[in-house]
Structure formats: structure tokens, C-alpha cells
Design a protein around this motif. Structure first.
Motif, short mmCIF file in Angstrom:
data_model
loop_
_atom_site.label_atom_id
_atom_site.label_comp_id
_atom_site.label_asym_id
_atom_site.label_seq_id
_atom_site.Cartn_x
_atom_site.Cartn_y
_atom_site.Cartn_z
N ALA A 1 26.29 36.86 29.69
CA ALA A 1 27.05 38.11 31.15
C ALA A 1 28.29 38.65 32.03
CB ALA A 1 25.29 38.67 31.75
N SER A 2 28.62 36.91 32.56
CA SER A 2 29.78 36.42 33.54
C SER A 2 31.10 36.67 32.69
CB SER A 2 29.60 35.41 33.78
OG SER A 2 27.74 35.13 34.58
N MET A 3 30.86 36.80 31.28
CA MET A 3 32.10 36.76 30.59
C MET A 3 32.69 38.61 31.25
SD MET A 3 33.13 35.90 26.65
CE MET A 3 31.81 34.81 27.05
N SER A 4 31.71 39.10 31.36
CA SER A 4 32.29 39.97 31.28
C SER A 4 33.09 40.51 32.73
CB SER A 4 31.60 41.79 32.09
OG SER A 4 30.34 41.65 30.96
N ASN A 5 33.28 39.21 34.10
CA ASN A 5 33.84 39.41 35.08
C ASN A 5 34.64 38.14 35.12
OD1 ASN A 5 30.55 39.60 35.57
ND2 ASN A 5 31.32 40.09 37.79
N PHE A 6 34.86 37.45 33.81
CA PHE A 6 35.92 36.95 33.78
C PHE A 6 37.04 37.90 33.35
CE2 PHE A 6 38.96 34.89 30.59
CZ PHE A 6 38.77 33.36 31.26
N LEU A 7 36.31 38.55 32.43
CA LEU A 7 37.50 39.39 32.06
C LEU A 7 38.06 40.42 33.46
CD1 LEU A 7 36.61 41.46 29.08
CD2 LEU A 7 38.95 40.97 29.30
N PHE A 8 36.98 41.15 34.34
CA PHE A 8 37.18 41.73 35.52
C PHE A 8 38.46 40.80 36.14
CE2 PHE A 8 35.96 42.85 40.32
CZ PHE A 8 36.54 44.07 39.98
N GLY A 9 38.18 39.53 36.00
CA GLY A 9 39.28 39.04 36.93
C GLY A 9 40.69 38.69 36.71
N TYR A 10 40.37 38.30 35.10
CA TYR A 10 41.87 38.87 34.56
C TYR A 10 42.54 39.44 34.17
CZ TYR A 10 44.69 37.72 29.71
OH TYR A 10 45.54 37.21 29.18
N HIS A 11 42.09 41.10 34.57
CA HIS A 11 43.20 41.67 34.45
C HIS A 11 43.08 42.27 35.68
CE1 HIS A 11 42.39 43.75 30.12
NE2 HIS A 11 41.38 43.52 30.62
N ILE A 12 42.78 41.75 36.81
CA ILE A 12 42.83 41.64 38.53
C ILE A 12 44.38 40.87 38.51
CG2 ILE A 12 42.51 41.13 40.83
CD1 ILE A 12 39.48 41.49 40.82
N GLY A 13 44.41 39.39 37.62
CA GLY A 13 45.39 39.38 38.03
C GLY A 13 46.67 39.27 36.92
N VAL A 14 46.00 39.92 35.66
CA VAL A 14 47.54 39.75 34.71
C VAL A 14 48.48 40.65 35.06
CG1 VAL A 14 46.29 42.34 33.95
CG2 VAL A 14 47.76 40.54 32.37
N MET A 15 48.78 41.79 36.31
CA MET A 15 49.78 42.33 36.50
C MET A 15 50.75 41.60 37.27
SD MET A 15 50.08 44.81 34.72
CE MET A 15 50.81 46.00 35.48
N ASN A 16 49.95 40.78 37.94
CA ASN A 16 51.18 39.50 39.41
C ASN A 16 52.09 39.63 39.38
OD1 ASN A 16 51.09 37.82 41.27
ND2 ASN A 16 48.80 38.48 42.02
N GLY A 17 52.55 38.65 37.89
CA GLY A 17 53.52 37.87 37.41
C GLY A 17 54.36 38.64 36.37
N PRO A 18 53.97 39.34 35.84
CA PRO A 18 55.04 39.93 34.99
C PRO A 18 55.17 41.52 35.43
CG PRO A 18 52.60 40.59 33.11
CD PRO A 18 52.34 39.51 35.42
N ILE A 19 55.27 42.07 36.81
CA ILE A 19 55.34 43.52 37.03
C ILE A 19 56.33 43.67 37.28
CG2 ILE A 19 54.67 42.96 39.61
CD1 ILE A 19 53.69 46.15 38.03
N VAL A 20 56.89 42.78 37.32
CA VAL A 20 58.31 43.21 37.29
C VAL A 20 59.38 43.23 35.97
CG1 VAL A 20 61.26 42.15 38.03
CG2 VAL A 20 59.74 41.97 39.42
N SER A 21 58.95 42.08 35.31
CA SER A 21 59.24 42.41 33.92
C SER A 21 58.42 44.12 32.81
CB SER A 21 58.87 41.73 32.95
OG SER A 21 58.97 40.00 33.35
N ILE A 22 57.20 44.11 33.50
CA ILE A 22 57.13 45.71 33.07
C ILE A 22 57.78 46.45 33.05
CG2 ILE A 22 54.84 46.28 32.74
CD1 ILE A 22 53.38 44.64 33.07
N ALA A 23 57.84 46.92 34.74
CA ALA A 23 58.67 47.86 35.16
C ALA A 23 59.98 47.57 34.71
CB ALA A 23 59.00 47.56 36.78
N ARG A 24 60.65 47.06 34.69
CA ARG A 24 62.41 46.83 33.88
C ARG A 24 62.03 47.00 32.46
NH1 ARG A 24 63.28 41.34 34.39
NH2 ARG A 24 64.42 41.79 36.48
N GLU A 25 61.25 46.97 31.91
CA GLU A 25 61.27 47.28 30.31
C GLU A 25 60.35 48.70 30.06
OE1 GLU A 25 59.47 45.44 25.73
OE2 GLU A 25 59.05 44.05 27.61
N LEU A 26 59.71 49.28 30.21
CA LEU A 26 59.13 50.41 30.72
C LEU A 26 59.81 51.37 31.19
CD1 LEU A 26 55.58 49.94 30.26
CD2 LEU A 26 57.47 50.13 28.85
N GLY A 27 61.17 51.44 32.26
CA GLY A 27 61.71 51.99 32.45
C GLY A 27 61.20 52.29 34.09
N PHE A 28 60.20 51.69 35.10
CA PHE A 28 60.35 52.31 35.92
C PHE A 28 61.04 51.01 37.65
CE2 PHE A 28 56.76 51.00 34.31
CZ PHE A 28 56.27 50.23 35.34
#
Length: 416
Positions: free
Chosen positions: A88-115
Motif C-alpha cells: 500500500a505504501s507504494m502509492s506514497n512512493f508514487l506521490f513522492g516521485y511526482h512531487i520531485g519529478v518536476m524539480n530538476g527538468p522543469i527548465v527543459s520542459i518549459a523550453r521544449e514545450l514553449g513556455f
């Protein structure tokens, strides 16, 4: 004749000598016998036996205390429940993963998607995840009541998997927003569902420690996503791989819940008493079956009698104080700024002159994980109230220290 008389005298005291240790009079007058020196040895022997008995008593007590302490050290009563809580705690693993997944690549995402360079849109891509979680949390209770915990877990993996895949294949702002929103829906359901499942499956004695596994899962998910975010500083398309990876735990969660137990409380609610008793017996022990079933039935009957309850009753005594304290803890926790740190710590570290913001953010995740481990160890021994007071006082102290030195950081950032 004389010889017979002489030979007869030594024979008389012989039986007295061999039976003297049984006569109390002999013990009182040891000088009347030639061989009375043997009597002190009897006394010494008796005293030695008494000392041995005295020394044996504390040994037995120490052995009992040692066995008791060993039972406490090697208490494995939590082990039957642990695999179910871990899945059941694997759901919280996903929660934490999606919290940090935008931390590093947010600049690359914004550059590639145009914002790129638009802080409002960057914040929207991050915060739409929380908006979806809010809506998902509202529907969690009704899904659990109708389907049970296991089926709700499995159905909830659908938006988690789809949202991750849509985000990985996004080529526009709207597509990345849709993917993040779908993931938020699934996370919102699990945020409510995981604590309910753990509290209804775990024995009361270990409920606090096992409950911290959900937060430990969140911390591990954050750490894992921050580790994967380090290559995003050099690979502008690495963020798509990170979202594809996010879909894998969803499949594992759906498969793993097939082998976990259903909540015994929900089984009692729907009338499946036999399965509920079997689960309680296997997880909690035979001695807890009757007590747990009686408690479940009492709560179910109370739920049926409270059909006229209103939300406004939370503002009335005696519920108002508890509702205020519980709600204030959740609200004030968000105002501490931890979400902003976990979402944008890489950019923040870069602004203050740190070369690798993603690597620095990893240490933030490790610190968060260390705090979760401490809480897991101290939860059932020190109590919730003491841990809450201590942790909040520590947060206040750190914030005051940071607030008193903002100019130094700004100066360092400008000089570097």
C-alpha cells in the motif's frame, strides 16, 4: 571375659556417631563425642546450601528479565502485516516521485514545450498536480465504501498510469497539464486511502510505526525522482524518460494489491464476517478476533445511527477543539513552505550560486527521509504529541535563523 568387655565398649558409640546428624541434641553438644569435628562441616555445608539458594533467586529473576527484554527486542508481531502495508505504501512512493519529478527538468520542459521564462505557466504545470489531488481526495471516501480498499487501489492506478504516459508523450502545454492533472487525481485518492488501509489492517500496538511507512514511501519517491533528475541538467529530453518510469510503479501496485488482504473493517461492514475473522486471526492473532469484531460491529452500528449528523457539528463542542487542532496542523504544515522547496529547490539552489541544483536537492530529500526514519522509531515510544511539538519548534528555529540572514545569501548570489 575381660577381653570381651574391652572389645564391647567401642562398639556402643558407633551407631550414635552415624545417627548424630539426625539428632538435635547432638547438634547442641558437639563436645560429648570424640569425632564431633565432623559436625562443623555439616553446618558449613548447610550454610553453603543456603547461600546457593540465595544466589539462585536473583539469577532466576535476572533470567526472567532477560527473557522479557529479549521478547521486546525481537517482537515480530508486526511482521504478518508488514507486506500488506508495504504494498500500500507504494502509492506514497508514487506521490513522492511526482512531487520531485518536476524539480530538476522543469527548465527543459518549459523550453521544449514553449513556455520558458514564464513563471506563471511553470507554476501552473506544477500546481495542477495538487489541484487534481484535491478533487481525487474528495471522491476517495465514496469509492472505498462501495468497492473496498483493494479494488479502489487497483482502479486508482488507471489515472496514475495514463497520466504518466500522457506527460511523457506531451508536445504542448495542454498535454502536459492534462497528464499532471490525471496523476493528481490518482494521488488524491491514494493520499486518503493509504492511511485508512494501514489503520484498519495494522494491529493497534504497531499502528503508529507501520503508519509511518506511508511517509517513508513518500520520502523514498522524492529521493528517487531527484536522483533521476540529475541527468536532466545535461540531457534536455531526459524528462520524458522520467515520466515513463513513473508509470511502472502503477503496474506493480495493481499487481501487488491482488495478493494483499482486504480491510477487515470493510468486510464486517458488508457482512462478510468469516473472511474478516480469518484476516484478523492471521494478522493480529487468535486473541484479538472477538474483540476486534465486537469493535467493528459497534462502530458500524454507530454509523447507522448517525444519519442525522451534520458537518457543522465539527464547529460545536466537544468536536470543535479537536477539529480546529487537526485542521490547523495540516494548514500550518503547508505554510512552512516544504512544497515549494520540493518543487523548485533546484532553481533556488542555482539562484544562490550552487552549480548542481539537482544534486543539492537530493540532500534535501535525504534529510526528509532521515526525519521520517526518526519518526518511525519514536512514534510508538514517545507519542505523537511530543514529536509534533518538538518538530514544529525545530522548524520555527530554522525559519528564524534563515530569516535573520537573507541579505548574506543575496550578496553571495550577486557576487557569484
Amino acid at each position: 571375659m575381660w577381653v570381651a568387655t574391652v572389645l564391647h565398649r567401642p562398639v556402643v558409640p558407633v551407631p550414635l556417631f552415624f545417627t548424630s546428624h539426625l539428632s538435635p541434641k547432638v547438634l547442641l553438644k558437639p563436645k560429648t563425642f570424640r569425632f564431633g569435628f565432623l559436625l562443623p562441616s555439616l553446618k558449613l555445608k548447610a550454610s553453603a546450601t543456603k547461600k546457593q539458594l540465595q544466589t539462585q533467586e536473583p539469577d532466576n529473576e535476572d533470567l526472567h528479565n532477560q527473557e522479557k527484554s529479549d521478547d521486546q527486542i525481537f517482537d515480530l508481531g508486526w511482521l504478518p502485516t508488514f507486506p500488506h502495508v508495504l504494498v500500500a505504501s507504494m502509492s506514497n512512493f508514487l506521490f513522492g516521485y511526482h512531487i520531485g519529478v518536476m524539480n530538476g527538468p522543469i527548465v527543459s520542459i518549459a523550453r521544449e514545450l514553449g513556455f520558458e521564462g514564464d513563471p506563471i505557466l511553470e507554476g501552473l504545470v506544477v500546481s495542477i498536480f495538487i489541484a487534481g489531488a484535491f478533487i481525487g481526495s474528495l471522491s476517495s471516501g465514496s469509492l472505498v465504501d462501495k468497492l473496498g480498499c483493494r479494488r479502489t487501489f487497483q482502479i486508482d492506478t488507471i489515472p496514475l498510469i495514463l497520466g504518466a504516459i500522457v506527460s511523457a508523450q506531451a508536445h504542448s502545454l495542454n498535454e502536459i497539464l492534462l497528464g499532471r492533472f490525471l496523476v493528481g487525481l490518482g494521488i488524491g485518492v491514494n493520499t486518503v486511502l493509504v492511511p485508512i488501509y494501514i489503520s484498519e489492517v495494522a494491529p493497534t500496538k504497531y499502528r503508529g510505526s507501520l503508519g509511518t511507512l506511508s511517509h517513508i514511501g513518500t520520502c523514498l519517491g522524492i529521493i528517487f525522482s531527484l536522483c533521476l533528475g540529475i541527468p536532466a541538467e545535461h540531457d534536455p529530453h531526459w524528462w520524458r524518460t522520467m515520466f515513463y518510469i513513473a508509470s511502472m510503479p502503477g503496474f506493480l501496485l495493481a499487481l501487488g494489491m491482488q495478493f494483499t488482504v482486504e480491510s477487515p473493517r470493510w468486510l464486517c461492514r458488508v457482512g462478510d464476517m468469516k473472511d474478516a475473522q480469518t484476516i484478523i486471526r492471521n494478522l493480529w492473532g487468535d486473541s484479538e478476533v472477538d474483540k476486534a469484531i465486537e469493535e467493528f460491529q459497534s462502530n458500524i452500528s454507530n454509523d447507522g445511527t448517525d444519519v442525522n449528523s451534520r458537518w457543522m457539528q465539527l464547529l460545536e463542542e466537544p468536536h470543535s477543539r479537536v477539529a480546529f487542532i487537526g485542521g490547523a496542523l495540516f494548514v500550518l504544515q503547508q505554510f512552512a513552505g516544504i512544497n515549494g522547496v520540493l518543487y523548485f529547490s533546484s532553481l533556488t539552489f542555482q539562484d544562490v550560486g550552487i552549480a548542481s541544483g539537482a544534486l543539492a536537492s537530493l540532500f534535501v530529500g535525504l534529510t526528509n527521509f532521515a526525519g521520517a526514519l526518526c519518526a518511525s522509531y519514536l512514534m510508538d515510544t514517545q507519542g505523537r504529541r511530543r514529536l509534533l511539538i518538538g518538530s514544529y519548534l525545530g522548524m520555527v528555529h530554522i525559519h528564524l535563523c534563515n530569516w535573520s540572514r537573507p541579505s548574506n545569501w543575496s550578496h553571495n548570489s550577486r557576487t557569484q
